[in-house]
Design a protein around this motif. Structure first.
Motif, mmCIF file in Angstrom:
data_model
loop_
_atom_site.group_PDB
_atom_site.id
_atom_site.type_symbol
_atom_site.label_atom_id
_atom_site.label_comp_id
_atom_site.label_asym_id
_atom_site.label_seq_id
_atom_site.Cartn_x
_atom_site.Cartn_y
_atom_site.Cartn_z
ATOM 1 N N GLN A 11 8.084 6.941 2.194
ATOM 2 C CA GLN A 11 8.372 6.409 3.450
ATOM 3 C C GLN A 11 7.912 4.909 3.336
ATOM 4 O O GLN A 11 8.884 3.662 4.059
ATOM 5 C CB GLN A 11 7.587 6.930 4.670
ATOM 6 N N TYR A 12 6.792 4.614 3.014
ATOM 7 C CA TYR A 12 6.101 3.278 2.912
ATOM 8 C C TYR A 12 6.948 2.484 2.296
ATOM 9 O O TYR A 12 7.274 1.467 2.808
ATOM 10 C CB TYR A 12 4.803 3.231 2.532
ATOM 11 N N GLN A 13 7.430 2.893 1.000
ATOM 12 C CA GLN A 13 8.300 1.855 0.065
ATOM 13 C C GLN A 13 9.613 1.702 0.752
ATOM 14 O O GLN A 13 10.281 0.757 0.611
ATOM 15 C CB GLN A 13 8.426 2.684 -1.322
ATOM 16 N N ALA A 14 10.373 2.778 1.457
ATOM 17 C CA ALA A 14 11.321 2.667 2.208
ATOM 18 C C ALA A 14 11.578 1.524 3.254
ATOM 19 O O ALA A 14 12.407 0.780 3.632
ATOM 20 C CB ALA A 14 11.896 3.937 2.717
ATOM 21 N N GLU A 15 10.253 1.406 4.046
ATOM 22 C CA GLU A 15 10.009 0.485 5.101
ATOM 23 C C GLU A 15 9.773 -0.850 4.553
ATOM 24 O O GLU A 15 10.210 -1.903 5.091
ATOM 25 C CB GLU A 15 8.758 1.211 5.913
ATOM 26 N N VAL A 16 8.902 -0.738 3.692
ATOM 27 C CA VAL A 16 8.439 -2.122 3.192
ATOM 28 C C VAL A 16 9.427 -2.823 2.171
ATOM 29 O O VAL A 16 9.580 -4.229 2.035
ATOM 30 C CB VAL A 16 6.898 -1.868 2.432
ATOM 31 N N GLY A 17 9.943 -2.094 1.482
ATOM 32 C CA GLY A 17 10.944 -2.469 0.210
ATOM 33 C C GLY A 17 10.106 -2.616 -0.983
ATOM 34 O O GLY A 17 9.209 -2.321 -1.234
ATOM 35 N N SER A 18 10.674 -3.762 -1.810
ATOM 36 C CA SER A 18 9.859 -4.172 -2.976
ATOM 37 C C SER A 18 8.902 -5.252 -2.906
ATOM 38 O O SER A 18 8.501 -5.644 -3.784
ATOM 39 C CB SER A 18 11.173 -4.596 -3.960
ATOM 40 N N GLU A 19 8.759 -5.681 -1.747
ATOM 41 C CA GLU A 19 7.623 -6.719 -1.490
ATOM 42 C C GLU A 19 6.245 -6.028 -1.798
ATOM 43 O O GLU A 19 5.885 -5.036 -1.702
ATOM 44 C CB GLU A 19 7.465 -7.159 0.046
ATOM 45 N N ARG A 20 5.592 -6.893 -2.540
ATOM 46 C CA ARG A 20 4.155 -6.448 -2.811
ATOM 47 C C ARG A 20 2.842 -6.363 -1.556
ATOM 48 O O ARG A 20 2.899 -7.545 -1.069
ATOM 49 C CB ARG A 20 3.395 -7.417 -3.878
ATOM 50 N N LYS A 21 2.938 -5.335 -1.183
ATOM 51 C CA LYS A 21 1.668 -5.185 0.093
ATOM 52 C C LYS A 21 0.755 -4.197 -0.191
ATOM 53 O O LYS A 21 1.001 -3.304 -1.267
ATOM 54 C CB LYS A 21 2.638 -4.610 1.272
ATOM 55 N N ALA A 22 -0.177 -4.536 0.614
ATOM 56 C CA ALA A 22 -1.553 -3.366 0.275
ATOM 57 C C ALA A 22 -0.946 -2.066 0.698
ATOM 58 O O ALA A 22 -0.142 -1.731 1.452
ATOM 59 C CB ALA A 22 -2.604 -3.886 1.265
ATOM 60 N N TRP A 23 -1.405 -0.890 0.043
ATOM 61 C CA TRP A 23 -1.187 0.357 0.393
ATOM 62 C C TRP A 23 -1.619 0.872 1.624
ATOM 63 O O TRP A 23 -2.745 0.445 2.090
ATOM 64 C CB TRP A 23 -1.556 1.449 -0.902
ATOM 65 N N PRO A 24 -1.073 1.561 2.379
ATOM 66 C CA PRO A 24 -1.618 2.024 3.762
ATOM 67 C C PRO A 24 -2.899 2.832 3.655
ATOM 68 O O PRO A 24 -3.202 3.611 2.663
ATOM 69 C CB PRO A 24 -0.453 2.792 4.391
ATOM 70 N N ASN A 25 -3.683 2.778 4.614
ATOM 71 C CA ASN A 25 -5.098 3.704 4.809
ATOM 72 C C ASN A 25 -4.590 5.003 4.510
ATOM 73 O O ASN A 25 -5.582 5.819 4.225
ATOM 74 C CB ASN A 25 -5.882 3.210 5.947
ATOM 75 N N ALA A 26 -3.708 5.452 4.944
ATOM 76 C CA ALA A 26 -3.222 7.048 5.040
ATOM 77 C C ALA A 26 -3.257 7.531 3.574
ATOM 78 O O ALA A 26 -3.754 8.556 3.241
ATOM 79 C CB ALA A 26 -1.936 7.114 5.487
ATOM 80 N N ILE A 27 -2.836 6.758 2.683
ATOM 81 C CA ILE A 27 -2.870 6.955 1.237
ATOM 82 C C ILE A 27 -4.204 6.938 0.458
ATOM 83 O O ILE A 27 -4.546 7.903 -0.025
ATOM 84 C CB ILE A 27 -1.727 6.150 0.453
ATOM 85 N N LYS A 28 -4.886 5.891 0.884
ATOM 86 C CA LYS A 28 -6.257 5.700 0.506
ATOM 87 C C LYS A 28 -7.194 6.843 0.842
ATOM 88 O O LYS A 28 -8.080 7.195 0.169
ATOM 89 C CB LYS A 28 -6.755 4.248 0.855
ATOM 90 N N ASP A 29 -6.995 7.036 2.026
ATOM 91 C CA ASP A 29 -8.010 8.117 2.585
ATOM 92 C C ASP A 29 -7.746 9.652 2.066
ATOM 93 O O ASP A 29 -8.610 10.413 1.634
ATOM 94 C CB ASP A 29 -7.669 8.373 3.914
ATOM 95 N N ARG A 30 -6.430 9.809 1.650
ATOM 96 C CA ARG A 30 -5.986 11.108 0.870
ATOM 97 C C ARG A 30 -6.507 11.145 -0.604
ATOM 98 O O ARG A 30 -6.741 12.198 -1.267
ATOM 99 C CB ARG A 30 -4.532 11.340 1.013
ATOM 100 N N VAL A 31 -6.358 9.724 -1.061
ATOM 101 C CA VAL A 31 -6.955 9.738 -2.440
ATOM 102 C C VAL A 31 -8.464 9.997 -2.755
ATOM 103 O O VAL A 31 -8.854 10.669 -3.403
ATOM 104 C CB VAL A 31 -6.444 8.394 -2.980
ATOM 105 N N SER A 32 -9.093 9.543 -1.794
ATOM 106 C CA SER A 32 -10.489 9.744 -1.574
ATOM 107 C C SER A 32 -11.022 11.349 -1.470
ATOM 108 O O SER A 32 -11.621 11.987 -2.006
ATOM 109 C CB SER A 32 -11.410 8.860 -0.528
ATOM 110 N N LYS A 33 -10.083 11.792 -0.628
ATOM 111 C CA LYS A 33 -10.239 13.354 -0.618
ATOM 112 C C LYS A 33 -9.914 14.163 -1.755
ATOM 113 O O LYS A 33 -10.654 15.129 -2.221
ATOM 114 C CB LYS A 33 -9.288 13.808 0.594
ATOM 115 N N LEU A 34 -8.880 13.623 -2.513
ATOM 116 C CA LEU A 34 -8.748 14.494 -3.877
ATOM 117 C C LEU A 34 -9.658 13.926 -4.897
ATOM 118 O O LEU A 34 -10.237 14.988 -5.666
ATOM 119 C CB LEU A 34 -7.405 13.670 -4.527
ATOM 120 N N TYR A 35 -10.472 12.823 -4.669
ATOM 121 C CA TYR A 35 -11.692 12.417 -5.460
ATOM 122 C C TYR A 35 -12.744 13.575 -5.148
ATOM 123 O O TYR A 35 -13.467 13.992 -6.052
ATOM 124 C CB TYR A 35 -12.159 11.408 -5.372
ATOM 125 N N ALA A 36 -13.016 13.785 -3.894
ATOM 126 C CA ALA A 36 -13.903 14.782 -3.301
ATOM 127 C C ALA A 36 -13.724 16.259 -3.668
ATOM 128 O O ALA A 36 -14.577 16.991 -3.861
ATOM 129 C CB ALA A 36 -14.040 14.821 -1.867
#
Length: 130
Positions: A11-36
Motif C-alpha cells: 500500500q505504501y509503495q502504491a501511494e508513494v511510488g518510486s520516490e525514496r522516502k522513509a518507511w512508515p512507523n507501522a512497518i518499523k513497529d512490526r519489525v521491532s515485534k518480529l525481533y522481540a
C-alpha cells in the motif's frame, strides 16, 4: 505479522511510488515485534523484502545483530563546553593541500562547539540571525 508488513509495504509503495522516502512507523513497529519474537535481521529482511541494512536500523537498542554487535543509540553527542564570553571562530592554519575538517566556534554566551567544516557554516549563519 509478516503478512501485515507486506500489505502495508504494498500500500505504501502504491501511494508513494518510486520516490525514496522513509518507511512508515507501522512497518518499523512490526519489525521491532518480529525481533522481540526472536527473528534475526536477515530472516526479517528476506521475509518482507526490505533491505537488511534498513532492518538493522530498526533493531531495538541493545539487541545484537547476527555477529553479536549491539544496536547503537541513534543520538550522537556534540561536545559543548562553557568557556568565555567572546564570540570567535577558530580555523586551524593548514598548508594549501590540506582540508579543514573541524571548526571550533565560541558563541557570544561562551559555549565552545566543535563542528565539521560543512556544518559550521550553517551554524554560524543561524547564530548570526539570533
Amino acid at each position: 505479522m509478516v503478512t501485515e508488513i507486506k500489505q502495508i509495504k504494498e500500500q505504501y509503495q502504491a501511494e508513494v511510488g518510486s520516490e525514496r522516502k522513509a518507511w512508515p512507523n507501522a512497518i518499523k513497529d512490526r519489525v521491532s515485534k518480529l525481533y522481540a519474537l526472536g527473528m534475526n535481521g536477515k530472516a526479517i529482511s528476506v521475509a518482507i523484502d526490505i533491505s537488511y541494512y534498513s532492518i538493522l536500523e530498526w533493531r531495538p537498542e541493545g539487541l545484537p545483530d547476527s555477529r553479536g554487535r549491539k544496536a547503537a543509540s541513534h543520538f550522537h553527542s556534540l561536545p559543548v563546553v562553557k568557556k568565555t564570553k567572546i564570540g570567535t571562530v577558530t580555523i586551524p592554519t593548514l598548508s594549501p593541500d590540506h582540508k579543514v575538517e573541524m571548526v571550533t566556534v565560541t558563541t557570544p554566551d561562551g559555549y565552545l562547539i566543535c563542528l565539521p567544516e560543512h556544518k559550521a557554516v550553517s551554524f554560524l549563519s543561524q547564530l548570526r540571525e539570533m
